[in-house]
Design a protein around this motif. Structure first.
Motif: not given
Length: 180
Positions: A146-152, A131-140, A92-101
């Motif tokens: 949160k996105v989840t990736f699985a690997f063999a 994979g990434i379900v909301d790939a076309d979305r911007d994180l304001v 599980g990978i949490e992405l938090s946008n604490e930037g300005q853009r």
């Protein structure tokens, strides 16, 4: 990036590392040597310019994007998973946008390796790993997702390095490592 530019960037990174200076935009630090399959993130090593982090920790990029990678969830992929594997690890990978853009989620690149060899991402829709379900979305700014990736995985326990790049066209990256 052209081959000539890539080659020049690699040589520049080696030259800077030899001088004791980290290459890039300052987001990369000196790595910790693996004392065991897990990594102690505070011990410096002079051979690379990337600091290795343990699964379960976070990394802040200069842009303000903060990534937190969970400890892996080991599972047996379903019959419809691709590629077929007897064992896999989900992160599980949490992405938090604490930037300005705004941050375009599709710019995120996630790669897993074992002993320097890339391992395949597992697509297992019945288990929820696609994979990434909301790939076309911007994180304001101020938002997170949160996105989840699985690997063999191989049958035996191995040390996995998970490399995240907030922009696959740039050298900025964070590397997470641990035994799975």
């Amino acid at each position: 990036m052209s081959t000539a530019r890539t080659t020049a960037a690699v040589f520049a990174a080696f030259a800077l590392a030899a001088c004791g200076t980290a290459a890039g935009d300052g987001s990369e630090a000196v790595p910790a040597p693996p004392a065991s399959p897990s990594v102690a993130a505070s011990s410096p090593q002079a051979t690379s310019s990337v600091r290795l982090r343990e699964f379960g920790s976070e990394h802040r990029f200069p842009s303000g994007l903060v990534v937190t990678v969970s400890s892996p969830h080991i599972f047996e992929p379903s019959e419809s998973a691709y590629p077929r594997s007897q064992r896999a690890a989900a992160f599980g990978i949490e992405l938090s946008n604490e930037g300005q853009r705004p941050y375009r989620i599709s710019d995120l690149s996630v790669r897993a390796t074992i002993d320097g060899e890339e391992v395949k991402q597992v697509q297992d829709i019945p288990r929820g790993y696609n994979g990434i379900v909301d790939a076309d979305r911007d994180l304001v700014a101020g938002d997170s997702t949160k996105v989840t990736f699985a690997f063999a995985l191989p049958a035996e326990v191995a040390t996995v390095e998970l490399t995240l790049r907030p922009d696959s066209t740039k050298s900025t990256k964070a590397v997470f490592v641990g035994s799975v």
